[in-house]
Each structure stands twice: as C-alpha cells, then as structure tokens.
Design a protein around this motif. Structure first.
Motif, mmCIF file in Angstrom:
data_model
loop_
_atom_site.group_PDB
_atom_site.id
_atom_site.type_symbol
_atom_site.label_atom_id
_atom_site.label_comp_id
_atom_site.label_asym_id
_atom_site.label_seq_id
_atom_site.Cartn_x
_atom_site.Cartn_y
_atom_site.Cartn_z
ATOM 1 N N ASP A 1 0.850 -1.185 0.000
ATOM 2 C CA ASP A 1 0.000 0.000 0.000
ATOM 3 C C ASP A 1 0.892 1.243 0.000
ATOM 4 O O ASP A 1 1.604 1.518 0.967
ATOM 5 N N ARG A 2 0.847 2.006 -1.057
ATOM 6 C CA ARG A 2 1.704 3.187 -1.194
ATOM 7 C C ARG A 2 1.366 4.261 -0.155
ATOM 8 O O ARG A 2 2.238 4.986 0.294
ATOM 9 N N HIS A 3 0.103 4.347 0.233
ATOM 10 C CA HIS A 3 -0.290 5.324 1.262
ATOM 11 C C HIS A 3 0.344 4.954 2.602
ATOM 12 O O HIS A 3 0.764 5.832 3.359
#
Length: 144
Positions: free
Chosen positions: A78-80
């Motif tokens: 998850d990049r967030h």
C-alpha cells in the motif's frame, strides 16, 4: 531450484530458525513439507524474508508487513502506508536531530553549570511541557 530446509533458509537469510517458525505461525511465510523433522521451503521464501527484513528496518510491525502480501503470497504494498511511514520517520528524525543538538550544546556549553545555561533551561521547560518529542523540533540557540 530444489526445496531448502529450515536450516538452509536460516543460514542463507541470516534469520534464526526460531524466528522462521514464528513467522510461519504468523502467516508471513509458509513451509510446504518436511524432510524428517525439518520444514521445507520454496527458495522464493528468501525474497519474502528480505521484504520482511526491509519492512522491519523501516519500522513496520509484523501485522503491517503481513498486510503487504496478497493471499497468493505476492507483494501488495500500500503506497499510502509507505508515505505515512515516511512521514513518521521524518518526525522521528526531527526529534532526534533536536535531541542531538541539545546534547551537543550541553556537552560544550561554557556556562558554569547546566542550570545556568539559557538553552539548557529552555530544553528543560520544553521537556516539562511535553514538547520534547513532539513533531515540532525544539529551536536551539547557537549562542555560546
């Protein structure tokens, strides 16, 4: 490539066998058989262990790392979550930089005692008010 047993995985990865068993209990890795009493792993487990090590070094919990893998075992990061961890590391770096600067000043301060040093007194007030360790760095004077 042939399957590798737990002792080989431990040797190649630098991760203790007890940790490998713990990771397996947590669902982070999976053995797929045994050779005698020893668990057998696909060689791809080494890459997965490297990703786990990278996550741990960045400060992610094992539960957070577990969520970085899809059900089929492939990475699904998850990049967030990565951006949030980077922001958290920035806050930690600022806090540690302020603490380092305060310690360096206290070590070299020409005041007769630390309690007579205005910068040290400001640090004490910041610590008493809970500001030491906050996200905003404590501003230190460069005066000596």
């Amino acid at each position: 490539m042939k399957d590798i047993d737990i002792a080989e995985v431990a040797q190649l990865s630098g991760v203790r066998a007890s940790t490998l068993r713990f990771y397996e209990e947590k669902g982070l890795i999976a053995s797929h058989g045994r050779r005698g009493l020893r668990r057998l792993f696909d060689p791809a487990v080494l890459e997965r262990l490297a990703l786990i090590a990278l996550g741990r070094a960045a400060g992610f919990s094992l539960d957070e790392i577990a969520r970085m893998f899809a059900p089929d075992g492939r990475p699904r990061i998850d990049r967030h979550m990565l951006a949030a961890k980077a922001d958290e590391l920035d806050r930690t770096i600022r806090k540690l930089n302020a603490m380092r600067d305060g310690l360096r000043h206290a070590a070299a301060c020409p005041a007769p005692s630390h309690m007579e040093c205005p910068t040290f007194r400001r640090l004490l007030r910041a610590a008493a008010s809970g500001k030491v360790g906050a996200t905003k760095p404590v501003r230190l004077s460069r005066r000596k």
